[in-house]
Motif scaffolding. Structure first.
Motif, PDB file in Angstrom:
ATOM      1  N   UNK A   1       0.785  -1.229   0.000  1.00  0.00           N
ATOM      2  CA  UNK A   1       0.000   0.000   0.000  1.00  0.00           C
ATOM      3  C   UNK A   1       0.812   1.271   0.000  1.00  0.00           C
ATOM      4  N   UNK A   2       2.092   1.171   0.382  1.00  0.00           N
ATOM      5  CA  UNK A   2       2.994   2.336   0.409  1.00  0.00           C
ATOM      6  C   UNK A   2       2.436   3.476   1.258  1.00  0.00           C
ATOM      7  N   UNK A   3       1.782   3.104   2.347  1.00  0.00           N
ATOM      8  CA  UNK A   3       1.189   4.107   3.237  1.00  0.00           C
ATOM      9  C   UNK A   3       2.272   4.965   3.870  1.00  0.00           C
ATOM     10  N   UNK A   4       2.021   6.270   3.934  1.00  0.00           N
ATOM     11  CA  UNK A   4       2.988   7.218   4.495  1.00  0.00           C
ATOM     12  C   UNK A   4       2.289   8.153   5.474  1.00  0.00           C
ATOM     13  N   UNK A   5       3.079   8.812   6.290  1.00  0.00           N
ATOM     14  CA  UNK A   5       2.555   9.778   7.256  1.00  0.00           C
ATOM     15  C   UNK A   5       1.738  10.845   6.539  1.00  0.00           C
ATOM     16  N   UNK A   6       0.609  11.217   7.146  1.00  0.00           N
ATOM     17  CA  UNK A   6      -0.253  12.239   6.588  1.00  0.00           C
ATOM     18  C   UNK A   6      -1.292  11.718   5.619  1.00  0.00           C
ATOM     19  N   UNK A   7      -1.189  10.463   5.213  1.00  0.00           N
ATOM     20  CA  UNK A   7      -2.176   9.882   4.319  1.00  0.00           C
ATOM     21  C   UNK A   7      -3.348   9.293   5.109  1.00  0.00           C
ATOM     22  N   UNK A   8      -4.391   8.912   4.396  1.00  0.00           N
ATOM     23  CA  UNK A   8      -5.573   8.321   5.009  1.00  0.00           C
ATOM     24  C   UNK A   8      -5.728   6.885   4.523  1.00  0.00           C
ATOM     25  N   UNK A   9      -5.983   5.961   5.466  1.00  0.00           N
ATOM     26  CA  UNK A   9      -6.195   4.562   5.135  1.00  0.00           C
ATOM     27  C   UNK A   9      -7.562   4.117   5.642  1.00  0.00           C
ATOM     28  N   UNK A  10      -8.274   3.374   4.813  1.00  0.00           N
ATOM     29  CA  UNK A  10      -9.541   2.768   5.188  1.00  0.00           C
ATOM     30  C   UNK A  10      -9.288   1.286   5.422  1.00  0.00           C
ATOM     31  N   UNK A  11      -9.520   0.817   6.658  1.00  0.00           N
ATOM     32  CA  UNK A  11      -9.243  -0.575   7.029  1.00  0.00           C
ATOM     33  C   UNK A  11     -10.559  -1.291   7.273  1.00  0.00           C
ATOM     34  N   UNK A  12     -10.884  -2.237   6.406  1.00  0.00           N
ATOM     35  CA  UNK A  12     -12.091  -3.034   6.600  1.00  0.00           C
ATOM     36  C   UNK A  12     -11.820  -4.144   7.618  1.00  0.00           C
ATOM     37  N   UNK A  13     -12.834  -4.441   8.440  1.00  0.00           N
ATOM     38  CA  UNK A  13     -12.655  -5.470   9.467  1.00  0.00           C
ATOM     39  C   UNK A  13     -11.658  -5.048  10.523  1.00  0.00           C
ATOM     40  N   UNK A  14     -11.784  -3.805  10.976  1.00  0.00           N
ATOM     41  CA  UNK A  14     -10.751  -3.221  11.837  1.00  0.00           C
ATOM     42  C   UNK A  14     -10.667  -3.882  13.209  1.00  0.00           C
ATOM     43  N   UNK A  15     -11.708  -4.572  13.664  1.00  0.00           N
ATOM     44  CA  UNK A  15     -11.666  -5.208  14.988  1.00  0.00           C
ATOM     45  C   UNK A  15     -11.137  -6.630  14.941  1.00  0.00           C
ATOM     46  N   UNK A  16     -10.841  -7.139  13.740  1.00  0.00           N
ATOM     47  CA  UNK A  16     -10.344  -8.500  13.609  1.00  0.00           C
ATOM     48  C   UNK A  16      -8.858  -8.601  13.864  1.00  0.00           C
ATOM     49  N   UNK A  17      -8.328  -9.819  13.701  1.00  0.00           N
ATOM     50  CA  UNK A  17      -6.919 -10.040  13.987  1.00  0.00           C
ATOM     51  C   UNK A  17      -6.006  -9.195  13.137  1.00  0.00           C
ATOM     52  N   UNK A  18      -6.213  -9.174  11.823  1.00  0.00           N
ATOM     53  CA  UNK A  18      -5.375  -8.380  10.923  1.00  0.00           C
ATOM     54  C   UNK A  18      -5.707  -6.898  11.044  1.00  0.00           C
TER      55      UNK A  18
END
Length: 307
Positions: free
Chosen positions: A141-158
């Motif tokens: 995903x190349x996520x960096x500081x200041x960016x926004x990420x949408x995480x599906x299933x956020x309460x699960x293990x991953x």
């Protein structure tokens, strides 16, 4: 030794049973681990590698479970970097017998030392979830500081590990799940939460990275949320819908000793908290594959106490 085995693919979950199996052989560059705690993925019985080896030969009865935390009991020929009696954790090979057993043979390179003070139950919740979260967010995903990420299933293990790693990296985190996951999500430090059953997914707005562990319609609809240059990442299946001006990536987690060691240090320092939703005994493992009620976080099988 005692182990959970499967013999009949057509039997599904009903084919899981606790049996006596031979002590594993330590091949070259292997170690045999006395298992203290093990993790599994509920979809394992659908994986071809659960039933066949890399040459396509039937390998039943096979032992599921691919996350392990325990103590080195034996070194194979040529094995270096680990010692008998050392606490270790890591990821077992997909096409070999796994960790739902009292002992498991693992390539030494797939294991990392387990720091003192990190419980085996917590460590067993880390290999697949931790490596998947890191590789999905940063390698793909190349996520960096200041960016926004949408995480599906956020309460699960991953998802729960991904949320914590993304927050520490300086990203804005939007999590999704069911209504009952809301408190868990905010406890992980998300900036916003969407109930997938009640809230429009489009309320997330444009994001730099979507990290999906759900698939299906949620994955397809998420493509439109990725802004230009962003990435849609999923571990479920190759995406059928791609972002208009971004990338779409499907990946399978890979073992990484150095990253495992880094994740373990984060747990030891209190910067990362894998969520253990439930802990069961080895005899209870078959029922844990098909729980009667939904559990947030990772279900762990405790095999040997102490250590």
């Amino acid at each position: 030794m005692l182990a959970i085995t499967v013999r009949d693919r057509a039997a599904g979950l009903a084919g899981l049973s606790l049996t006596e199996e031979p002590y594993p052989h330590a091949a070259e560059n292997d170690v045999v681990v006395r298992v203290h705690a093990a993790g599994f993925t509920r979809g394992e019985l659908d994986w071809p590698a659960t039933w066949s080896d890399r040459a396509g030969r039937d390998r039943t009865p096979s032992v599921p479970g691919h996350e392990v935390s325990g103590v080195v009991a034996e070194l194979g020929y040529g094995t270096t970097g680990l010692t008998v009696g050392q606490r270790v954790f890591g990821l077992t090979d997909w096409a070999r017998n796994g960790s739902l057993a009292e002992y498991v043979a693992v390539e030494a390179r797939n294991l990392a030392p387990l720091p003192a003070g990190v419980d085996h139950t917590v460590a067993a919740a880390l290999p697949i979830s931790g490596l998947t979260a890191w590789q999905g967010l940063f390698d793909h995903g190349r996520l960096a500081a200041g960016q926004t990420v949408l995480i599906h299933g956020v309460a699960g293990g991953v998802g729960s590990v991904a949320a914590q790693l993304a927050r520490e990296a300086g990203a804005r985190v939007i999590g999704t799940g069911r209504a009952g996951d809301r408190d868990t999500a905010f406890g992980l430090g998300v900036d916003a939460f969407l109930d997938l059953r009640a809230d429009p997914l489009e309320d997330a707005g444009q994001v730099d990275v979507v990290f999906d562990v759900i698939g299906g319609d949620v994955l397809d609809r998420s493509a439109a949320l990725v802004r230009a240059g962003g990435t849609l990442v999923t571990i479920v299946s190759p995406p059928a819908v791609r972002p208009p001006d971004g990338r779409a990536i499907f990946f399978v987690v890979e073992a990484d000793r150095a990253r495992l060691a880094d994740l373990a240090r984060r747990v030891q320092d209190g910067r990362l908290r894998p969520i253990v939703g439930a802990a069961r005994t080895l005899a209870e493992a078959p029922s844990a594959f098909a729980p009667t009620q939904r559990v947030s976080g990772k279900t762990i099988i405790r095999v040997t106490e102490g250590g």
